[in-house]
Design a protein around this motif. Structure first.
Motif, PDB file in Angstrom:
ATOM      1  N   ILE A 142       6.885  -0.654   7.100  1.00  0.00           N
ATOM      2  CA  ILE A 142       6.698   0.451   6.696  1.00  0.00           C
ATOM      3  C   ILE A 142       7.979   1.212   6.329  1.00  0.00           C
ATOM      4  CG2 ILE A 142       5.666   2.700   7.145  1.00  0.00           C
ATOM      5  CD1 ILE A 142       4.027   1.732   9.135  1.00  0.00           C
ATOM      6  N   GLU A 143       8.246   1.664   5.080  1.00  0.00           N
ATOM      7  CA  GLU A 143       9.378   2.309   4.550  1.00  0.00           C
ATOM      8  C   GLU A 143       9.170   3.825   4.590  1.00  0.00           C
ATOM      9  OE1 GLU A 143      10.564   0.764   0.765  1.00  0.00           O
ATOM     10  OE2 GLU A 143      10.359  -1.217   1.248  1.00  0.00           O
ATOM     11  N   ASP A 144      10.541   4.440   4.585  1.00  0.00           N
ATOM     12  CA  ASP A 144      10.109   5.769   4.799  1.00  0.00           C
ATOM     13  C   ASP A 144       9.342   6.674   3.582  1.00  0.00           C
ATOM     14  OD1 ASP A 144      11.703   5.619   7.216  1.00  0.00           O
ATOM     15  OD2 ASP A 144      13.566   5.963   6.318  1.00  0.00           O
ATOM     16  N   THR A 145       9.538   5.874   2.455  1.00  0.00           N
ATOM     17  CA  THR A 145       8.900   6.447   1.249  1.00  0.00           C
ATOM     18  C   THR A 145       7.258   6.164   1.461  1.00  0.00           C
ATOM     19  OG1 THR A 145       8.885   4.233   0.191  1.00  0.00           O
ATOM     20  CG2 THR A 145      10.785   5.931  -0.244  1.00  0.00           C
ATOM     21  N   ILE A 170       0.820  -1.220  -0.019  1.00  0.00           N
ATOM     22  CA  ILE A 170      -0.068  -0.077   0.005  1.00  0.00           C
ATOM     23  C   ILE A 170       0.981   1.163  -0.191  1.00  0.00           C
ATOM     24  CG2 ILE A 170      -1.837   1.094   1.110  1.00  0.00           C
ATOM     25  CD1 ILE A 170      -2.035  -1.665   3.065  1.00  0.00           C
ATOM     26  N   GLN A 171       0.552   2.116  -1.015  1.00  0.00           N
ATOM     27  CA  GLN A 171       1.357   3.479  -0.746  1.00  0.00           C
ATOM     28  C   GLN A 171       0.560   4.441  -0.213  1.00  0.00           C
ATOM     29  OE1 GLN A 171       4.440   4.617  -2.362  1.00  0.00           O
ATOM     30  NE2 GLN A 171       3.943   6.181  -0.792  1.00  0.00           N
ATOM     31  N   ILE A 172       1.019   4.958   0.970  1.00  0.00           N
ATOM     32  CA  ILE A 172       0.370   5.950   1.965  1.00  0.00           C
ATOM     33  C   ILE A 172       1.237   7.151   1.828  1.00  0.00           C
ATOM     34  CG2 ILE A 172      -0.466   3.992   3.540  1.00  0.00           C
ATOM     35  CD1 ILE A 172       1.372   5.017   5.250  1.00  0.00           C
ATOM     36  N   ASN A 173       0.577   8.273   2.314  1.00  0.00           N
ATOM     37  CA  ASN A 173       1.155   9.615   2.481  1.00  0.00           C
ATOM     38  C   ASN A 173       2.232   9.460   3.389  1.00  0.00           C
ATOM     39  OD1 ASN A 173       1.911  12.260   2.855  1.00  0.00           O
ATOM     40  ND2 ASN A 173      -0.264  13.068   2.823  1.00  0.00           N
ATOM     41  N   PRO A 174       3.508   9.844   3.188  1.00  0.00           N
ATOM     42  CA  PRO A 174       4.575   9.653   4.156  1.00  0.00           C
ATOM     43  C   PRO A 174       4.279  10.367   5.603  1.00  0.00           C
ATOM     44  CG  PRO A 174       5.460  10.149   2.140  1.00  0.00           C
ATOM     45  CD  PRO A 174       4.152  10.186   1.985  1.00  0.00           C
ATOM     46  N   VAL A 190       5.628   3.342   1.554  1.00  0.00           N
ATOM     47  CA  VAL A 190       5.399   1.924   0.944  1.00  0.00           C
ATOM     48  C   VAL A 190       5.162   1.059   2.205  1.00  0.00           C
ATOM     49  CG1 VAL A 190       5.925  -0.135  -0.181  1.00  0.00           C
ATOM     50  CG2 VAL A 190       6.392   2.255  -1.059  1.00  0.00           C
ATOM     51  N   VAL A 191       4.074   0.508   2.393  1.00  0.00           N
ATOM     52  CA  VAL A 191       3.493  -0.300   3.539  1.00  0.00           C
ATOM     53  C   VAL A 191       3.562  -1.833   3.004  1.00  0.00           C
ATOM     54  CG1 VAL A 191       1.866  -0.852   5.362  1.00  0.00           C
ATOM     55  CG2 VAL A 191       2.341   1.502   4.661  1.00  0.00           C
ATOM     56  N   THR A 192       4.050  -2.693   3.467  1.00  0.00           N
ATOM     57  CA  THR A 192       3.906  -3.986   3.024  1.00  0.00           C
ATOM     58  C   THR A 192       3.334  -4.952   4.118  1.00  0.00           C
ATOM     59  OG1 THR A 192       6.101  -4.013   1.623  1.00  0.00           O
ATOM     60  CG2 THR A 192       5.256  -6.094   2.347  1.00  0.00           C
ATOM     61  N   VAL A 193       2.278  -5.544   3.794  1.00  0.00           N
ATOM     62  CA  VAL A 193       1.657  -6.557   4.583  1.00  0.00           C
ATOM     63  C   VAL A 193       1.749  -7.787   4.181  1.00  0.00           C
ATOM     64  CG1 VAL A 193      -0.725  -6.822   5.706  1.00  0.00           C
ATOM     65  CG2 VAL A 193      -0.157  -4.645   4.966  1.00  0.00           C
ATOM     66  N   SER A 194       1.962  -8.839   5.309  1.00  0.00           N
ATOM     67  CA  SER A 194       2.195 -10.095   4.794  1.00  0.00           C
ATOM     68  C   SER A 194       1.690 -11.108   5.664  1.00  0.00           C
ATOM     69  CB  SER A 194       3.825 -10.499   4.780  1.00  0.00           C
ATOM     70  OG  SER A 194       4.464 -10.150   5.862  1.00  0.00           O
ATOM     71  N   SER A 195       1.180 -12.076   5.203  1.00  0.00           N
ATOM     72  CA  SER A 195       0.655 -13.129   6.236  1.00  0.00           C
ATOM     73  C   SER A 195       0.458 -14.433   5.425  1.00  0.00           C
ATOM     74  CB  SER A 195      -0.795 -12.519   6.666  1.00  0.00           C
ATOM     75  OG  SER A 195      -1.519 -13.717   7.372  1.00  0.00           O
ATOM     76  N   VAL A 196       0.464 -15.622   5.973  1.00  0.00           N
ATOM     77  CA  VAL A 196       0.190 -16.769   5.211  1.00  0.00           C
ATOM     78  C   VAL A 196      -1.499 -16.875   4.839  1.00  0.00           C
ATOM     79  CG1 VAL A 196      -0.059 -19.354   5.799  1.00  0.00           C
ATOM     80  CG2 VAL A 196       1.892 -18.195   6.579  1.00  0.00           C
ATOM     81  N   SER A 197      -2.148 -16.255   5.706  1.00  0.00           N
ATOM     82  CA  SER A 197      -3.719 -16.218   5.247  1.00  0.00           C
ATOM     83  C   SER A 197      -4.076 -14.913   4.467  1.00  0.00           C
ATOM     84  CB  SER A 197      -4.460 -16.077   6.716  1.00  0.00           C
ATOM     85  OG  SER A 197      -5.777 -15.794   6.238  1.00  0.00           O
TER      86      SER A 197
END
Length: 698
Positions: free
Chosen positions: A591-594, A560-564, A596-603
């Motif tokens: 969450i990266e400084d840019t 997900i790209q969010i407003n920094p 970019v939020v990475t969400v990970s899960s087996v489900s």
């Protein structure tokens, strides 16, 4: 006395210097290119080694001080060499080794220290140049000089020794080493280039090699001409003993080599050695020469195999020169892995398993070649257990050969992977070699490609590899496709080519003769393409394209790209918000400084829930939209309603319902869930809400 030569090469200053540092070494060169500096020394024992092989060691070590850095880790001291250092050491070793005299057995060591790194120019080809120059000016017997260059291509233009920045835009990264007359080593990767383009790159590279060799000759003249090489005890065999062995073994060696099965062949040759040993040890004339039996037998095997190929066009397993061994492949053979493949070609078999991970699984790399710590999201690890060749050896860490083969296969597949933004997974392939009889690195490429597709990785094209061999005696030349281990050991070339149906993605060539012409290389590349296309066709029958669905055990990753500026709201005070989301959903969030939020899960459901919660936090209020919110507080003039987590607006008392309202609490209470419409956002960012407008909209 110090001697120094300074030249312009490929647009940068090149300096070779000797006589100022490491003066007790047999040969020492300080080489500088740009602001990258290497110190290379060459040393040799004056007595013959008792080892059954030529004991040459090349060490390549990067000093972290070269880039003004401290070593990573707790100890703060350089430890075991990195994969990059190991591969660079092998890269220098391979063109040096064939040029030592065949009867030279003295222990020899070449040491290359990177002592200054400008983070623009790679030190590996500079180390190769320094190693050649150090051996050339030393008294060590050696048939050089050689030189090596890196060649790239940016926007159709060839570049010799491209910088790290230029390589980012290049469609190839290939290191070529050669003598004045020919090419002796090639290694590198590319983005599906054609065979003609590769030959053109080799031609460009060889011109650069010749220029560097001329500079070394100039340095030799500067120090007073070629040095006197020391005499060494040449390893020789008694002619009478060799004749006795030939008389007893020659015909039986030919019979043993005609056995198509590797194990049967090895057993027959072993039994023959024992028989000849027993026959000769009773004869006083020959008993003292039995230590030379192994070398005489190997010479017989080599002569027999090469004669059979050159004179009759027959290989020891009965194949024609261009034939490929029978191939079989299976995928999805392991139930709980993300992707798996078993690739078998003749008596070479690789079990390749692909694992998908998240950004937290990336490998961190601390290198002197870059200013900041970098990470690696694709890894291929190659293992070669001793049982794969029917031997018993202790299990140790990966050796130089394993690291080098793994790196070659990794390069072959790297350019075919999807962009990280499109497929934000960390990918690891492990290749366990279960059987080996030649070309296990190329079996790794084939099995690795299949395992990636089985894991659902959207690989741009399937990839396969094949190893080519060569037997050359005078004007007689035979090029072999898909070589056996013995054809590698007793032949003149091991030329590995990997790629897709559209072009080459990785290449590695080693030779045991003085060099190869471009015409021979061109023919070998053409034969390799035919072999590669055949292997790809067989692989296609097993799995033609990546699976549309990943394994149920593989993680699901969403970005997900969010407003920094909203990062702090997602994290919350002391990480309270992000921890709460992870605990509620079971997903992992990065969450990266840019922004970019990475969400990970087996489900997949857990990842979707976490994504929805994050989007709710960072959502920007939309005028005219109806929200379901919670009444947070009431006042005499209205109610404050939270329409988005952390975002409240005022629903004025006049907007609570139709008609006049005396008291806010007559309509809503704190904690009530109500529907409100966002009417406006004023210049100060305050939200104006209306329950009345939301009700009328219904």
């Amino acid at each position: 006395m110090a001697h120094r030569i300074e030249k312009e090469f490929a647009g940068r200053k090149l300096i070779l210097e000797t006589g100022r540092m490491a003066r007790q070494a047999d040969g020492a060169i300080l080489a500088q290119y740009g602001d990258t500096v290497v110190l290379v020394t060459a040393m040799a024992e004056r007595k013959q080694s008792r080892l059954p092989f030529f004991p040459l060691t090349v060490e390549y070590r990067a000093k972290t001080y070269a880039a003004g850095k401290f070593p990573g880790g707790f100890i703060k001291r350089e430890g075991r060499p990195s994969d990059k250092e190991t591969v660079s050491a092998r890269q220098i070793d391979r063109p040096l080794r064939p040029l030592f005299p065949s009867d030279y057995q003295n222990e020899t060591q070449v040491a290359c220290f990177i002592i200054s790194a400008d983070q623009e120019n790679d030190a590996d080809v500079l180390g190769m140049l320094g190693a050649s120059a150090a051996l050339t000016i030393s008294p060590i017997p050696w048939g050089g000089p050689i030189a090596g260059v890196r060649v790239g291509r940016v926007s159709g233009e060839w570049i010799i020794n491209p910088t790290f920045e230029q390589l980012e835009y290049s469609d190839m990264d290939i290191v070529v080493a050669g003598t004045q007359e020919s090419i002796v080593m090639v290694e590198g990767a590319s983005v599906e280039i054609s065979e003609d383009d590769l030959v053109a790159a080799l031609e460009v590279a060889h011109k650069g090699v010749q220029e560097l060799i001329a500079i070394q000759h100039e340095l030799v003249q500067m120090i007073g001409g070629p040095p006197q090489k020391f005499d060494y005890p040449a390893k020789s065999v008694s002619p009478d003993f060799e004749a006795a062995v030939r008389e007893r073994a020659a015909s039986k060696v030919e019979e043993a080599l005609a056995l198509p099965n590797k194990e049967e062949r090895n057993q027959a040759l072993s039994a023959l050695r024992e028989s000849v040993t027993a026959d000769l040890e009773d004869e006083e004339t020959f008993s003292e020469h039995l230590d030379d039996l192994s070398s005489v037998m190997k010479k017989l095997e080599k002569e027999t195999m090469r004669r059979q190929i050159l004179e009759r066009g027959e290989r020891i397993d009965g194949r024609g020169l261009g034939d490929i061994r029978p191939i079989s492949s299976d995928v999805g053979i392991l139930p709980r892995t993300h992707g798996s493949a078993l690739f078998t070609r003749g008596q070479t078999q690789a079990l390749c398993v692909a694992t998908l991970g998240t950004i937290r699984d990336e490998q961190r790399i601390d290198s002197i070649d870059v200013r900041e710590e970098t990470s690696k999201s694709f890894m291929l690890h190659y293992n070669f257990p001793s049982f794969s060749v029917g031997e018993v050896r202790p299990f140790r860490g990966p050796g130089r050969r394993e690291i080098g083969h793994g790196m070659l296969a990794e390069r072959a597949l790297q350019s075919l992977l999807p962009a990280y933004d499109e497929f934000p997974y960390t990918i690891r392939i492990v290749s366990d070699i279960l059987e080996s009889n030649g070309s296990s690195s190329m079996a790794t490429v084939c099995g690795g490609s299949l395992s990636l597709m089985d894991a659902g990785v959207p690989l741009r094209s399937p990839c396969a590899g094949v190893a080519m061999g060569l037997v050359m005696e005078g004007d007689s030349v035979a090029i072999l496709t898909d070589i056996l281990g013995i054809e590698d050991a007793l032949g003149d070339m091991d030329f590995k080519v990997a790629g897709t149906s559209d072009g080459i993605t990785a290449i590695q060539m080693d030779i045991k003769i003085d060099g190869l012409s471009l015409d021979t290389l061109r023919e070998a590349l053409g034969r390799a393409r035919e072999g590669r296309l055949h292997i790809l066709e067989v692989m296609q029958q097993t799995l033609g394209e990546p699976r549309s669905e990943m394994s149920q055990y593989a993680p699901r990753i969403m970005t997900i790209q969010i407003n920094p500026e909203k990062i702090g709201e997602v994290i919350g005070p002391k990480g309270k918000t992000i921890r709460s989301i992870q605990e509620q959903t079971g997903a992992q969030i990065n969450i990266e400084d840019t922004g970019v939020v990475t969400v990970s899960s087996v489900s997949g459901e857990a990842a979707e829930n976490a994504r929805a919660m994050i989007e709710a936090i960072v959502e920007e209020p939309e005028v005219g939209r109806i929200y379901e919110g919670v009444v947070k507080n009431t006042t005499t003039f209205g109610a404050f309603v939270e329409i988005i987590p952390g975002t409240e607006g005022l629903c004025h008392i006049s907007e609570l319902e139709e008609g006049r309202t005396e008291n806010t609490e007559d309509v809503v209470q704190p904690g009530d869930v109500v529907q409100v419409k966002l009417l406006a956002v004023d210049e100060r960012g305050r939200l104006k809400l209306s329950r009345r407008a939301a009700m009328s909209a219904d």
